[in-house]
Design a protein around this motif. Structure first.
Motif, short mmCIF file in Angstrom:
data_model
loop_
_atom_site.label_atom_id
_atom_site.label_comp_id
_atom_site.label_asym_id
_atom_site.label_seq_id
_atom_site.Cartn_x
_atom_site.Cartn_y
_atom_site.Cartn_z
N GLY A 1 0.88 -1.18 0.00
CA GLY A 1 0.00 0.00 0.00
C GLY A 1 0.90 1.22 0.00
O GLY A 1 1.88 1.27 0.77
N ALA A 2 0.59 2.18 -0.89
CA ALA A 2 1.50 3.31 -1.09
C ALA A 2 0.75 4.63 -0.98
O ALA A 2 1.07 5.59 -1.67
N GLY A 3 -0.25 4.66 -0.11
CA GLY A 3 -1.09 5.86 0.02
C GLY A 3 -0.56 6.85 1.04
O GLY A 3 0.65 6.85 1.36
N SER A 4 -1.47 7.67 1.59
CA SER A 4 -1.08 8.75 2.52
C SER A 4 -0.37 8.20 3.75
O SER A 4 0.63 8.77 4.19
N MET A 5 -0.92 7.12 4.32
CA MET A 5 -0.34 6.63 5.58
C MET A 5 1.03 6.01 5.34
O MET A 5 1.97 6.23 6.11
N ALA A 6 1.14 5.23 4.25
CA ALA A 6 2.45 4.63 3.94
C ALA A 6 3.47 5.75 3.73
O ALA A 6 4.58 5.69 4.28
N ASN B 1 2.09 -1.34 -4.50
CA ASN B 1 0.65 -1.04 -4.42
C ASN B 1 -0.10 -1.95 -5.37
O ASN B 1 0.46 -2.96 -5.84
N ARG B 2 -1.33 -1.59 -5.69
CA ARG B 2 -2.12 -2.48 -6.55
C ARG B 2 -1.77 -2.25 -8.01
O ARG B 2 -1.41 -3.16 -8.73
N SER B 3 -1.81 -0.96 -8.46
CA SER B 3 -1.62 -0.72 -9.89
C SER B 3 -0.97 0.63 -10.24
O SER B 3 -0.52 0.80 -11.37
N ASN B 4 -0.90 1.55 -9.29
CA ASN B 4 -0.47 2.91 -9.62
C ASN B 4 1.07 3.01 -9.64
O ASN B 4 1.70 3.40 -8.67
N LYS C 1 6.81 -3.25 -8.30
CA LYS C 1 5.49 -3.82 -8.62
C LYS C 1 5.32 -5.14 -7.87
O LYS C 1 6.30 -5.89 -7.73
N GLN C 2 4.10 -5.44 -7.45
CA GLN C 2 3.88 -6.63 -6.61
C GLN C 2 4.42 -7.91 -7.23
O GLN C 2 5.00 -8.75 -6.55
N GLU C 3 4.24 -8.04 -8.54
CA GLU C 3 4.67 -9.30 -9.18
C GLU C 3 6.20 -9.46 -9.18
O GLU C 3 6.70 -10.55 -9.40
N ALA D 1 -0.76 -1.60 4.46
CA ALA D 1 -1.17 -0.19 4.44
C ALA D 1 -2.14 0.08 3.29
O ALA D 1 -2.12 1.15 2.69
N MET D 2 -2.99 -0.93 3.01
CA MET D 2 -4.06 -0.70 2.03
C MET D 2 -5.35 -0.41 2.80
O MET D 2 -5.37 -0.48 4.04
N LYS D 3 -6.43 -0.10 2.10
CA LYS D 3 -7.70 0.15 2.79
C LYS D 3 -8.22 -1.17 3.40
O LYS D 3 -8.00 -2.24 2.83
#
Ligand SMILES: NC(=O)C1=CN([C@@H]2O[C@H](COP(=O)(O)OP(=O)(O)OC[C@H]3O[C@@H](n4cnc5c(N)ncnc54)[C@H](OP(=O)(O)O)[C@@H]3O)[C@@H](O)[C@H]2O)C=CC1
Ligand SMILES: O=C(O)[C@@H]1CCC=N1
Length: 280
Positions: free
Chosen positions: A11-16, A38-41, A58-60, A73-75
């Motif tokens: 997860g690469a959002g605000s909290m991360a 993250n998922r795709s961004n 990237k996850q992969e 750190a995802m939703k």
């Protein structure tokens, strides 16, 4: 915990980002030992890499066996899918820190291996400037050594409190969501200052310095908040007029209700996920 562990944020959002900024600024962990995915961004991963020198992967392309600590750190709504997939890639002795509001350590343990080490963490976005109030509660399999590691890691983001997991919801209502209440208060103060002709940036600084001063008084003086309030309030003076307006318009009740409703929402997220898990 190993020396110089590798930490991966899922997860690469605000909290991360707030946590990464705090960890990098204090040099607690070298940037090349911090991974974010993250998922795709992918543009977001590039941005975080350029800004903090950490690895955006990237996850992969993640090498799961080389990671010592995963930070979820995802939703919360994405937790189930992430945990189901994570189980195939990890070992029980890899430490999981979860910042997900409303998600219990038991819920996470249930999806992973028997003996998986999990710690629930509730930081806030002030981690970015090392001023977070962060709570941690360990799951049933987590060693004291790893609790100590988490405490040390998170202390570089501000103050850390080890709490009973039963208190995580109310802690979330007070401290996880808390900064937003003060920002909301500031938005209103700024609007009134502007209306009265003050420059918006000037009034913003005045308001922020006032909140900062009050917070420091609470932390550095022996007086209670009520005693400090009384020291500001002259009989029939300006503060008495301001406080009377707060009372008349339900200011105190509104603040208390905000904390209660945020805590309730944390419980609801938990209950909703338990329900969804039972129906799968
Ligand atoms: N914001 C805050 O103040 C606080 C937040 N928290 C908790 O932190 C968590 C994240 O919140 P916040 O940062 O605000 O949320 P954001 O919406 O800013 O970020 C969510 C991130 O999760 C990523 N994501 C979604 N699905 C997956 C997946 N399957 N695998 C990996 N990453 C995924 C998204 O990637 P993409 O963009 O590619 O979809 C995005 O980078 C929440 O659980 C919240 O409860 C806790 C304390 C305070
Ligand atoms: O709003 C939320 O759900 C997250 C958790 C605490 C702060 N932000």
């Amino acid at each position: 915990m190993v020396k110089n562990p590798t930490i991966a944020f899922l997860g690469a959002g605000s909290m991360a980002e707030a946590m990464i900024a705090g960890i990098v600024a204090t040099e607690q962990t070298p940037p090349n030992h911090i991974i974010v995915t993250n998922r795709s961004n992918t543009a977001r991963l590039v941005k975080l890499h350029n800004k903090y020198g950490i690895q955006g992967i990237k996850q992969e392309h993640l090498s799961f066996d080389k990671i010592d600590v995963f930070i979820l750190a995802m939703k919360p709504k994405h937790a189930q899918a992430v945990l189901q997939s994570l189980k195939h890639h990890i070992r029980p002795n890899q430490l999981i820190l979860s910042v997900l509001a409303g998600i219990s350590t038991a819920y996470i343990e249930n999806y992973l291996h028997e003996g998986q080490q999990v710690i629930r963490v509730m930081p806030n976005t002030s981690a970015m400037i090392q001023e977070s109030a962060t709570a941690i509660s360990a799951g049933i399999y987590t060693t004291a050594n790893n609790v100590g590691y988490a405490q040390t890691l998170l202390q570089c983001l501000g103050e850390v409190y080890i709490i009973d997991e039963n208190h995580m919801d109310i802690f979330t209502g007070i401290a996880g969501s808390g900064p937003a209440y003060f920002y909301y208060l500031m938005e209103h103060i700024e609007a009134v200052g502007k209306e009265a002709g003050l420059d918006s940036e000037v009034v913003r600084n005045i308001g922020a310095q006032t909140i900062l001063g009050a917070a420091k008084m609470i932390m550095q003086q022996n007086d209670t908040p009520a005693e400090l309030r009384e020291k500001v309030t002259s009989p029939n003076g300006t503060t008495a007029a301001g406080l009377a307006a707060l009372k008349k318009h339900g200011g105190g009740r509104a603040i208390a209700q905000a904390v209660k409703d945020a805590a309730k929402r944390s419980q609801e997220i938990s209950a909703q996920l338990r329900k969804e898990t039972k129906t799968v």
